[in-house]
Design an enzyme around this catalytic site. Structure first.
Site, PDB file in Angstrom:
ATOM      1  N   GLU A 232      -4.341   7.435  -3.047  1.00  0.00           N
ATOM      2  CA  GLU A 232      -3.245   8.103  -3.782  1.00  0.00           C
ATOM      3  C   GLU A 232      -2.158   8.549  -2.802  1.00  0.00           C
ATOM      4  OE1 GLU A 232      -3.856  10.430  -7.174  1.00  0.00           O
ATOM      5  OE2 GLU A 232      -5.690   9.399  -7.738  1.00  0.00           O
ATOM      6  N   GLY A 233      -1.929   7.710  -1.798  1.00  0.00           N
ATOM      7  CA  GLY A 233      -0.955   8.006  -0.745  1.00  0.00           C
ATOM      8  C   GLY A 233      -1.663   8.623   0.445  1.00  0.00           C
TER       9      GLY A 233
ATOM     10  N   GLY B 127       0.861  -1.179   0.000  1.00  0.00           N
ATOM     11  CA  GLY B 127       0.000   0.000   0.000  1.00  0.00           C
ATOM     12  C   GLY B 127       0.895   1.225   0.000  1.00  0.00           C
TER      13      GLY B 127
END
Ligand SMILES: Cc1cc2nc3c(=O)[nH]c(=O)nc-3n(C[C@H](O)[C@H](O)[C@H](O)COP(=O)(O)OP(=O)(O)OC[C@H]3O[C@@H](n4cnc5c(N)ncnc54)[C@H](O)[C@@H]3O)c2cc1C
Length: 383
Positions: A362-363, A129
Site C-alpha cells: 500500500e505504498g 509499483g
C-alpha cells in the site's frame, strides 16, 4: 487505549475471541502450508464481522475505517497473515463504498458484508509499483462493454476473491489521467489467475497475478467516471492505510505480549530475565511505541470516518509510523527470546517476518514520506 464506543468494544471483543479460539490453534499450520484459511473466513463471516465497515443500507453494521482497523488489529495480534483475508476484502470493498453507484452497491456490498464473496484491489503491475501511474493495462470501450488487456501483479486475495476493483487505462495517451476503475467478477471470460507467490511472511494470505486477455466487462461495471481511476485508487489507499497500520500494530502487540510472558518465565543467573533493567527498558520502549502508534492510527481512522476531506497526510503517517514500530518491536521481541526467538517453535520469528510487509505494501514507507512531505509543502504554501 483509544476511546472506543460500547459497540466498538464489542466488535474488538468478538474479533479477539475469533483470533484466540479459531486462529491461534491453526496459525502455525497455515504459516507452513501457505494455504488460504477458508475455515477462518467462515468463522469471521458467521460472526458478521465482514459487515463492520459496510453501510447499514447495504447489509452492513454501518461502521467505517475505525471498525475495520479494530478487527484487523485484533486478528493480527494472533496472525498478521490470516488477518488479511479480512483486511484485503476491506481494501477491495473500499472503492465501491466510496465511489459505487447505488445499483453497484446494492449488487455487491451485501455479498461482501455477509462474507459470501471476498474482494480484492488490483493496481500494481510488473512495471508499476511505487510508480503506479505507469500502469499498462488497457480498458478499451467497445459498445456497451470495456475490453481489458494486461496483467496485475501481487494481488492480495487473488484467486480467492470474487469481486475485484481493477485500474486500467481507458485513454493510454493521457497516462494516469486516462485511468479508470472497474469492477471485475471472478469467472468473467478472459479473466484468469497467474503465478501464486511464495513469500517470506503473511503466509496463508494468497498473493497472485491477475491476467486479462480480451476480458469483456459491461459498461455498468465502471466505477465513478472514465479518467477518475487514479483518483479512485489514491482515495481508496488513504482510507485503507490506517488498516495496514492496524495490522502492523496488532502484530507488534502480539510480539510484545509474548516477550513479556517469556521474560517473566525464563531463568538465567538464578532469576527471571525480566529482573534485568536492560530488558525492562527495552520492554518499556516497545510498549511506549505501540501505544503512540495506536493513538495515531485511531486518530487517522477517526478523521477518515468524520468525512474530513484530505486525510492523505495523517493516513500516510499512521502507516509509516506503525509499520516501522512493528518492525522494531518484533525484532526486539526475537532478541528478548534469545535463541528460542529464532526458532519456529516460538511465534516471534513469524511475527517479525509478517511485520516486514507492512513497510512495503500500500505504498512503501519511502512513498509515505513523499506523501507527507507533499502535504507539508502544500500547507506551508497556503500560509
Ligand atoms: C505481499 C504483497 C501483497 C501486495 N498486495 C497488493 C494488492 O492487493 N494490490 C495491489 O495493487 N498491490 C499489491 N502489492 C504491491 C505493493 O503495493 C507494491 O509492492 C509496493 O507499492 C511497492 O512497489 P514495488 O514492489 O514495485 O517496489 P518499487 O516501486 O520497485 O520500489 C523499490 C524500492 O525503491 C524505492 N522507491 C521507489 N520509488 C521511490 C521514490 N520516488 N523515492 C524513494 N524511494 C523510492 C521503494 O521505496 C523501494 O524501497 C502487494 C505487494 C506485496 C509484496
Amino acid at each position: 487505549m483509544p476511546e472506543f464506543t460500547e459497540e466498538q468494544l464489542m466488535i474488538a471483543d468478538l474479533a479477539r475471541r475469533i483470533a484466540v479460539e479459531k486462529i491461534l490453534p491453526v496459525r502455525e499450520k497455515y504459516d507452513r502450508s501457505d494455504e488460504f484459511p477458508w475455515e477462518i473466513v467462515e468463522a469471521i463471516a458467521e460472526s458478521d464481522l465482514y459487515g463492520v465497515f459496510i453501510p447499514e443500507e447495504y447489509g452492513g453494521f454501518g461502521g467505517g475505517v475505525t471498525e475495520m482497523a479494530i478487527v484487523t488489529e485484533e486478528l493480527s495480534r494472533v496472525c498478521g497473515g490470516i488477518a488479511l483475508a479480512f483486511a484485503a476484502t476491506g481494501l477491495g470493498a473500499m472503492p465501491l463504498i466510496l465511489f459505487g453507484s447505488d445499483e453497484q452497491k446494492k449488487k455487491y456490498l451485501p455479498q461482501i458484508a455477509s462474507g459470501k464473496r471476498l474482494a480484492a484491489f488490483a493496481l500494481t503491475e510488473p512495471e508499476a509499483g511505487s510508480d503506479a501511474g505507469n500502469i499498462k493495462t488497457t480498458a478499451k470501450k467497445d459498445g456497451d462493454h470495456y475490453i481489458l488487456n494486461g496483467t496485475k501483479q501481487w494481488i492480495t486475495n487473488g484467486g480467492e476473491a470474487e469481486i475485484y476493483t481493477v485500474i486500467g487505462l481507458t485513454d493510454p495517451s493521457r497516462g494516469a489521467r486516462g485511468a479508470s476503475a472497474f469492477i471485475v467478477e471472478d469467472g468473467t471470460s478472459g479473466f484468469s489467475y497467474g503465478k501464486k507467490e511464495d513469500k517470506m511472511g503473511i503466509r496463508g494470505s494468497t498473493t497472485r497475478e491477475l491476467i486479462f486477455e480480451d476480458c469483456r466487462i459491461p459498461s455498468e461495471n465502471l466505477l465513478a467516471r472514465t479518467g477518475f481511476g487514479f483518483m479512485v485508487a489514491m482515495k481508496t489507499l488513504d482510507m485503507s492505510r490506517p488498516g495496514v497500520a492496524a495490522q502492523a500494530i496488532g502484530i507488534a502487540r502480539g510480539a510484545l505480549e509474548t516477550a513479556i510472558d517469556y521474560a517473566r518465565q525464563r531463568i538465567q543467573f538464578d532469576k527471571p530475565i525480566i529482573a534485568n533493567q536492560g530488558l525492562q527498558w527495552m520492554l518499556s520502549d516497545m510498549a511506549t511505541k505501540v501505544e503512540a502508534a495506536r493513538a495515531l492510527i485511531y486518530e487517522a481512522a477517526r478523521k477518515a470516518d468524520s468525512g474530513e476531506k484530505d486525510i492523505s497526510k495523517i493516513s500516510a503517517m499512521s502507516k509509516l509510523f506503525a509499520s516501522d514500530v512493528a518492525m522494531e518491536v518484533t525484532t526486539d521481541a526475537v532478541q528478548i527470546l534469545g535463541g528460542y526467538g529464532y526458532m519456529r517453535e516460538y511465534p516471534v520469528e513469524k511475527m517479525m517476518r509478517d511485520a516486514k510487509i507492512t513497510q512495503i505494501y500500500e505504498g512503501t514507507n519511502q512513498i509515505q514520506r513523499d506523501v507527507i512531505a507533499r502535504a507539508l509543502i502544500k500547507e506551508a504554501a497556503r500560509k
